[in-house]
Design a protein around this motif. Sequence first.
Motif, short mmCIF file in Angstrom:
data_model
loop_
_atom_site.label_atom_id
_atom_site.label_comp_id
_atom_site.label_asym_id
_atom_site.label_seq_id
_atom_site.Cartn_x
_atom_site.Cartn_y
_atom_site.Cartn_z
N LYS A 74 -0.02 16.57 -12.92
CA LYS A 74 -0.63 16.22 -14.27
C LYS A 74 -2.23 17.23 -14.31
CE LYS A 74 -1.12 11.71 -14.96
NZ LYS A 74 -1.23 10.12 -15.66
N ASN A 75 -3.15 17.68 -13.17
CA ASN A 75 -3.52 18.43 -13.48
C ASN A 75 -3.21 20.00 -13.01
OD1 ASN A 75 -6.79 17.72 -13.16
ND2 ASN A 75 -5.38 16.21 -11.87
N PHE A 78 -1.16 20.45 -17.20
CA PHE A 78 -2.65 20.42 -18.04
C PHE A 78 -3.74 20.86 -17.65
CE2 PHE A 78 -0.45 16.28 -18.92
CZ PHE A 78 0.92 17.01 -19.39
N ASP A 417 -2.44 13.44 -23.05
CA ASP A 417 -2.88 13.93 -21.61
C ASP A 417 -2.57 15.27 -22.27
OD1 ASP A 417 -4.23 11.44 -20.34
OD2 ASP A 417 -1.67 11.50 -19.01
N LYS A 421 -7.17 18.14 -23.17
CA LYS A 421 -8.05 18.28 -21.90
C LYS A 421 -8.62 17.02 -21.25
CE LYS A 421 -5.14 21.48 -22.29
NZ LYS A 421 -3.55 21.50 -22.28
N SER A 423 -8.69 14.06 -21.42
CA SER A 423 -7.99 12.89 -21.11
C SER A 423 -8.33 11.81 -19.47
CB SER A 423 -6.90 12.52 -21.76
OG SER A 423 -6.34 11.93 -21.69
N ILE A 426 -5.42 12.09 -17.08
CA ILE A 426 -5.04 12.96 -16.07
C ILE A 426 -5.13 12.92 -14.92
CG2 ILE A 426 -4.97 15.57 -15.92
CD1 ILE A 426 -5.55 16.15 -18.86
N ASN A 427 -6.37 12.27 -14.81
CA ASN A 427 -6.42 11.68 -13.21
C ASN A 427 -6.83 10.93 -12.57
OD1 ASN A 427 -8.55 14.49 -12.31
ND2 ASN A 427 -9.48 13.81 -14.11
N THR A 433 4.94 7.68 -13.92
CA THR A 433 4.57 8.80 -15.26
C THR A 433 5.80 9.73 -16.09
OG1 THR A 433 2.64 9.52 -14.24
CG2 THR A 433 3.58 10.82 -16.07
#
Length: 478
Positions: A74-75, A78, A417, A421, A423, A426-427, A433
């Motif tokens: 996700k990192n 995004f 997410d 940016k 959110s 994301i982490n 997911t």
Amino acid sequence: MKKILLVLPLLVLSAKIFAQQFSQYNTGTLYDAFENPSQRAFIPDSSKTYATNFLIPNLNFNFFLSGDAQATLKNRVFLNKYTNSALVVNQGRLNMSNFNANVYFLMFRMFKSLNGDEEMGFSWQGKAEGHAIFTDDSFAALNGTQSFTSGTPYNNIFNDSYYFQTYHQFSFTYREKFNKQLAFGFKFSALLGIQYQKLTVTNSNAVYDNAKDTIGLGLAGKYYQSFVPGHFISRDYLPTLRNPGASISMGATYRTEDSYIIQGNIKDLGFIHWSPHSQIYNFDNNAVIQGLTTSQREDSVYNKLYHILHNSATTGSFTTPIDGRAELSINKSFWIDDDHLFKYSPTLVASKELFYPGFIGALVNPVQYEKYILTLTATYDDLKTFNLGAQFMMKTPNWEWFIGSDKLAQSVSLLSDALNKNSPGINQNSAYTGASFFIGFSIKFGPIVEHPMNASTIPTGEKGFLGRLWGRLFKTNN
């Protein structure tokens, strides 16, 4: 482009029945009739004779990712960066990714005859399916050397696997009602393969040199790659006879005396024979990858992996199955108010993949008021994953429109997410997911299908082909 090719397989490879669109079961839509061959799409005295989507795509998309690498990916997607905070190296930790897409470009169906209550139709759809398993170590390696000890030999930490295939499916479907209780249908399909890849790493070894910013990498395994003349470009998505195949779906629906509807299906039992110009690589090769902490590290990793995998090639055809399934369902409808305004029609579904270990159970809960239908669907699969989906549909005898998701909460979370940016999701790693989305439309036209009692022409009473065959086999004229 190389970065996209490197990250894409980690995100969009699948072939599990997570993607099955259960919300359409027993809705009587055109989509339902093509997916479940014994399902009817026409209502005598109400529906018109012909049904189509008029080339407006009916699509179903589904994505699933589990494991420690959720926050990492996700990192990367995004925020265009990596984080290794949740990854555990050298412990055999695995991540599973699944993706499935099914798009009906064209559907056409007609009510053929009052004699035997026959329906037939044609469709053109495109499908993508696959499955991927990657170690935590493989994701950590994309973010430099920080997670690894310099000079320490690592064995079998990159034993990954994935496959995916995409293809066109051109189908003819036929459905006939034998009597008041039993209906049967089938779907014959010609398959035209677009692309296939399969990678299995059976042995791997690596040694990092942090001072030189390098890794000495060795991989052994097998890699299948379908033939494409030149580089794969947009025109290669068009149908060709390069990779032919065939499949069959068949189903039966039985209505009991107390109005339970039992439906059984064998879906997409078929194979694709890939071009004899395809490549099969039995690789066992080594390479030194440099610049692991530079901004060009993804390009460096991609180039060296390409060199390792494309080793010891043989040319030849091979045959692969598509994602066939066996399904059994039971349904019953209830009026939930005295005025018969609200109808509840739950369906319990069990679905098992034919060539893979996947199994899933679903409870579909539609509530209908006039032409409006709201459906909540709960599913539970062999990976002990629970999903809750929702569908909104507007349906009359002569048109229908629906939209929904089989992973409602996860889809909303992932969309949040993507749009925000900052959110916190994301982490974060969760049980998984995922995202799911489907939408569809069709309309009917032509003369009204008349019930035999109200028909302007007199039916002969002769059964259709399957009805005549059934009568000969079981000596019945019912």
